[in-house]
Design a protein around this motif. Structure first.
Motif, short mmCIF file in Angstrom:
data_model
loop_
_atom_site.label_atom_id
_atom_site.label_comp_id
_atom_site.label_asym_id
_atom_site.label_seq_id
_atom_site.Cartn_x
_atom_site.Cartn_y
_atom_site.Cartn_z
N THR A 1 0.83 -1.21 0.00
CA THR A 1 0.00 0.00 0.00
C THR A 1 0.86 1.26 0.00
OG1 THR A 1 -0.10 0.18 2.42
CG2 THR A 1 -1.79 -1.18 1.35
N ARG A 2 0.23 2.35 -0.40
CA ARG A 2 0.90 3.66 -0.39
C ARG A 2 1.33 4.05 1.01
NH1 ARG A 2 -3.91 6.43 -3.88
NH2 ARG A 2 -5.09 5.11 -2.49
N GLU A 3 0.41 3.83 1.98
CA GLU A 3 0.71 4.22 3.35
C GLU A 3 1.93 3.48 3.89
OE1 GLU A 3 -3.13 5.55 2.31
OE2 GLU A 3 -2.42 3.48 2.30
N LEU A 4 2.00 2.17 3.59
CA LEU A 4 3.14 1.39 4.08
C LEU A 4 4.44 1.84 3.38
CD1 LEU A 4 4.02 -0.83 6.00
CD2 LEU A 4 3.63 -2.49 4.18
N ALA A 5 4.35 2.17 2.10
CA ALA A 5 5.54 2.65 1.37
C ALA A 5 6.08 3.93 2.01
CB ALA A 5 5.20 2.88 -0.10
N ILE A 6 5.18 4.85 2.33
CA ILE A 6 5.58 6.11 2.98
C ILE A 6 6.19 5.81 4.35
CG2 ILE A 6 4.72 8.28 3.97
CD1 ILE A 6 2.51 8.15 1.73
N GLN A 7 5.51 4.94 5.10
CA GLN A 7 5.98 4.60 6.46
C GLN A 7 7.38 3.98 6.43
OE1 GLN A 7 3.29 2.03 8.71
NE2 GLN A 7 5.08 1.06 9.65
N VAL A 8 7.59 3.02 5.52
CA VAL A 8 8.89 2.33 5.44
C VAL A 8 9.99 3.29 5.02
CG1 VAL A 8 10.19 0.56 4.16
CG2 VAL A 8 7.92 0.03 5.06
N SER A 9 9.70 4.16 4.05
CA SER A 9 10.72 5.12 3.59
C SER A 9 11.10 6.08 4.72
CB SER A 9 10.23 5.90 2.37
OG SER A 9 9.10 6.67 2.68
N GLU A 10 10.10 6.53 5.48
CA GLU A 10 10.37 7.44 6.61
C GLU A 10 11.17 6.73 7.70
OE1 GLU A 10 6.55 8.86 7.81
OE2 GLU A 10 6.43 10.38 6.23
N GLU A 11 10.82 5.47 7.96
CA GLU A 11 11.52 4.70 8.99
C GLU A 11 13.00 4.50 8.63
OE1 GLU A 11 11.74 2.19 12.54
OE2 GLU A 11 10.37 3.76 11.86
N ILE A 12 13.27 4.11 7.39
CA ILE A 12 14.66 3.89 6.96
C ILE A 12 15.43 5.21 6.99
CG2 ILE A 12 16.15 3.17 5.03
CD1 ILE A 12 13.98 1.14 4.30
N ARG A 13 14.77 6.29 6.55
CA ARG A 13 15.41 7.62 6.56
C ARG A 13 15.80 8.02 7.99
NH1 ARG A 13 11.51 10.25 3.91
NH2 ARG A 13 12.22 9.60 1.85
N SER A 14 14.94 7.66 8.95
CA SER A 14 15.22 8.03 10.35
C SER A 14 16.32 7.18 10.97
CB SER A 14 13.94 7.89 11.19
OG SER A 14 13.61 6.53 11.36
N LEU A 15 16.64 6.03 10.32
CA LEU A 15 17.66 5.12 10.87
C LEU A 15 19.05 5.33 10.24
CD1 LEU A 15 15.58 1.80 10.86
CD2 LEU A 15 16.25 3.11 12.89
N GLU A 16 19.13 6.12 9.17
CA GLU A 16 20.39 6.19 8.42
C GLU A 16 21.47 7.01 9.11
OE1 GLU A 16 20.48 8.29 4.74
OE2 GLU A 16 18.89 9.65 5.32
N GLY A 17 21.10 7.83 10.09
CA GLY A 17 22.11 8.64 10.81
C GLY A 17 22.84 9.59 9.88
N LYS A 18 24.17 9.48 9.83
CA LYS A 18 24.99 10.39 9.01
C LYS A 18 25.31 9.80 7.63
CE LYS A 18 27.12 12.37 13.15
NZ LYS A 18 28.37 12.52 13.94
N LYS A 19 24.67 8.71 7.29
CA LYS A 19 24.98 8.02 6.03
C LYS A 19 24.59 8.85 4.80
CE LYS A 19 26.80 4.21 4.49
NZ LYS A 19 26.43 2.84 4.74
N ASN A 20 23.53 9.62 4.91
CA ASN A 20 23.10 10.54 3.85
C ASN A 20 22.73 9.83 2.54
OD1 ASN A 20 22.41 13.17 3.25
ND2 ASN A 20 24.39 13.66 2.35
N LEU A 21 21.94 8.78 2.66
CA LEU A 21 21.42 8.11 1.47
C LEU A 21 20.19 8.85 0.95
CD1 LEU A 21 21.53 4.41 2.77
CD2 LEU A 21 23.18 5.48 1.22
N VAL A 22 19.94 8.75 -0.35
CA VAL A 22 18.73 9.36 -0.93
C VAL A 22 17.66 8.27 -1.01
CG1 VAL A 22 17.73 10.61 -2.88
CG2 VAL A 22 20.13 10.98 -2.27
N ILE A 23 16.58 8.45 -0.23
CA ILE A 23 15.52 7.44 -0.12
C ILE A 23 14.21 8.07 -0.59
CG2 ILE A 23 14.27 5.93 1.47
CD1 ILE A 23 16.88 6.34 3.31
N GLU A 24 13.55 7.46 -1.56
CA GLU A 24 12.31 8.01 -2.10
C GLU A 24 11.18 6.99 -2.05
OE1 GLU A 24 11.47 10.98 -2.86
OE2 GLU A 24 13.45 11.94 -2.82
N ALA A 25 10.00 7.48 -1.73
CA ALA A 25 8.79 6.64 -1.80
C ALA A 25 8.10 6.90 -3.14
CB ALA A 25 7.84 6.98 -0.65
N VAL A 26 7.76 5.83 -3.84
CA VAL A 26 7.16 5.93 -5.18
C VAL A 26 5.87 5.11 -5.18
CG1 VAL A 26 7.48 5.32 -7.60
CG2 VAL A 26 9.39 6.27 -6.33
#
Length: 594
Positions: free
Chosen positions: A82-107
């Motif tokens: 689902t869209r909601e889960l895609a947004i949730q997962v992208s936000e969760e991974i973004r919050s875990l990356e710390g100083k790694k500075n990866l580009v994470i997008e929900a599509v």
């Protein structure tokens, strides 16, 4: 003192552990303990089975963060149902990356594809998306999978249940052979394992023990109340709670809308979430809930998939769920992160057996309580007003307002009475008994002890039923629920008039008293020479119910009979099949006017 030593033992870097500490993590969950060390090893593929809410996102997200270097080449693709889960997962991974500075997008579908293309062209490291929209981008050549290192199927069973199998296979066919594939799922049906056999190499299957941890942190309560009085009971329950920030689960879209509307009319901050809303509307509603601008979300199960609303105090089942797994999933929305939650079920008299079955199946202890009386509700509201006033009065007053207070008090000889008038102005008619109607807590005193006569179309004891053949089945998206909904909505029947519904692959059966059967057959009849009708009499058109079918009928009646005063609709997310054509509607209208 070493920071988060249990996470350190899993092989995570100090930077990642720092990000976990900032997020408030203390120790890994079982699925994280089992998966993270394996996924940090190069080449390992994993199928992880664990319940929703057990930290699966971090279980695969943390190793992905640790492994990827970044740089704008797509190296990780995560598919969600689902869209909601895609947004949730992208936000969760973004919050875990710390100083790694990866580009994470929900599509995902429902949002601007042009905007997504612009972001993808700039370069991304991780894409989290729904299968349909990901496939669309692959065909447009705006997503290239040649450098992919990880491909994750999150909630794989949900995706397959929702019919994404062909899209998933088309996407996986475009991925490189040397990628690592991970699958995470709450259940492990054969179709999930068939995907693994086809696209994965030497994978490891990780199963966590099925523990109802959310239920242990959640107090479970049931109120036995008549269906027509559930809304009144709900408002009393909300008003008697010291704090209420929760989700109310409904069966249908119409019911969802009507309950939210009625709550708003009574002064509650409520919002409805269901499958008919646009993505923009859904996002606005969820933002309002998360920012506490609304305290109550009224939602269907389909619309609420993938929701992550923190610190919910309550979950309410407006009706008893048909499936114990659905009950567990709903209850798991509250009682998280060490906070105690409350799960409330409004149970109609005919739903009591279903509630007992859920209690046995889930090994839950569900308390049966009486709906609070008007006196109890008003006492609770008084207590809340006093607490609110004490909080307001503990603040330091500004000079300007002290001057106003002195001037206002000079005009009165009774400061206590003046204060009471001010409270009355602040809280309005909240303590008015007329806000609440009398309820019978599941018993109608007038009818108590009397046997009800069956209404038109309802089956009398030992009455013969007419068996009807419906030329639609599971392959057409028909379920027992949707078939009952279609017949009720289109033919104008009641649930109680339908018996022994049976849905097979290519066709279905339903039994009804002869007057109701004639009504169904007439509705779905077609003019001569215009093709076969959808509904016809079964070969043995009149069947005397034997003992077994009588028992089955009673069970079916118990399940379907409840009158829903808040809107009758097909359940959210199910197909609306064999609707009468527009032409036939017009012809029917002309006949009526004549």
């Amino acid at each position: 003192m070493e920071i988060l030593p249990e996470f350190k033992m899993l092989g995570l870097s100090d930077e990642t552990i720092g990000a976990l500490q900032e997020k408030g993590f203390t120790s890994p969950t079982e699925i994280q303990k089992l998966c993270i060390p394996l996924l940090l090893k190069e080449g390992t593929e994993v199928i992880g089975q664990a319940q929703t809410g057990t930290g699966k996102t971090a279980a695969f997200g943390l190793p992905i963060i640790e492994t990827l270097e970044g740089g704008g080449n797509l190296e990780a693709l995560i598919l969600c149902p689902t869209r909601e889960l895609a947004i949730q997962v992208s936000e969760e991974i973004r919050s875990l990356e710390g100083k790694k500075n990866l580009v994470i997008e929900a599509v995902y579908g429902g949002s601007s594809i042009e905007l997504q293309i612009k972001k993808l062209k700039k370069g991304v490291d991780v894409v989290v998306g729904t299968p349909g929209r990901i496939l669309d981008h692959i065909r447009r050549n705006t997503i290239r999978l040649s450098d992919l290192k990880f491909c994750v199927l999150d909630e794989a069973d949900e995706m397959l249940d929702m019919g994404f199998i062909e899209d998933i296979e088309a996407i996986l066919a475009q991925t490189p052979e040397n990628k690592r594939m991970l699958m995470f799922s709450a259940t492990m049906p054969k179709m999930v394992l068939s995907i693994a056999e086809k696209f994965m190499h030497d994978y490891q299957l990780i199963r966590t023990e099925k523990k109802d941890t959310s239920c242990r942190m959640t107090r479970q309560i049931a109120y036995i109340v008549k269906e027509s009085e559930k809304l009144e009971a709900l408002t009393r329950i909300i008003d008697s709670e010291a704090y209420f920030y929760g989700v109310i689960f409904c069966r249908t879209k119409i019911q969802c809308e009507e309950i939210a509307e009625r709550l708003i009319c009574r002064g509650y901050g409520a919002s409805a979430l269901h499958g008919d809303l646009s993505q923009r509307e859904r996002e606005a509603i969820l933002k309002g809930i998360k920012e506490h601008r609304s305290e109550i979300l009224v939602a269907t199960d389909v619309a609420s998939r993938g929701l992550d609303i923190q610190e919910l105090s309550h979950v309410v089942n407006f009706s008893v769920p048909d499936d114990p797994e659905i009950y567990i999933h709903r209850v798991g929305r509250t009682g998280r992160a060490g906070h105690e939650g409350i799960a409330i079920t409004l149970c109609g008299p005919r739903e009591v057996r279903k509630l007992a079955f859920i209690e046995r199946t889930t090994s839950s202890k569900i308390e049966r309580l009486e709906v609070p009386t008007i006196r109890q509700v008003l006492a609770a509201k008084k207590e809340k007003i006093v607490m609110d006033l004490k909080k307001k009065l503990s603040a330091e007053a500004q000079k300007e307002y002290l001057v106003i207070a002195m001037e206002a008090l000079e005009a009165t000889k009774d400061p206590l009475s003046a204060f009471a008038c001010l409270i009355q102005a602040l809280y309005g008619n909240q303590l008015d008994e007329k806000l609440y109607a009398e309820i019978s807590s599941g018993k109608d005193k007038k009818k108590e002890g009397k046997k009800e006569k069956p209404g038109y179309g309802e089956r009398k004891e030992d009455e013969e039923l007419t068996r009807i053949f419906i030329a639609r089945g599971k392959r057409d998206g028909v379920t027992k629920r949707s078939l009952a909904g279609i017949l009720c909505d289109q033919v104008g029947l009641r649930d109680a008039e339908l018996h022994n519904i049976e849905v097979l692959d290519d066709f279905s059966f339903v039994s009804a008293a002869e007057p109701v059967a004639k009504k169904i057959l007439k509705y779905f009849s077609v003019p001569k020479g215009k093709g076969k009708p959808i509904a016809t009499r079964a070969k043995e058109e009149r069947q005397t119910a034997d003992r077994k079918s009588r028992q089955s009928s009673r069970r079916g009646k118990k399940r379907l009979e409840e009158y829903q005063p808040y809107g009758r609709d097909i359940r959210d997310g199910e197909y609306e099949d064999f609707r009468m054509s527009v032409k036939k509607h017009k012809e029917k209208g002309r006949k009526k006017r004549k």
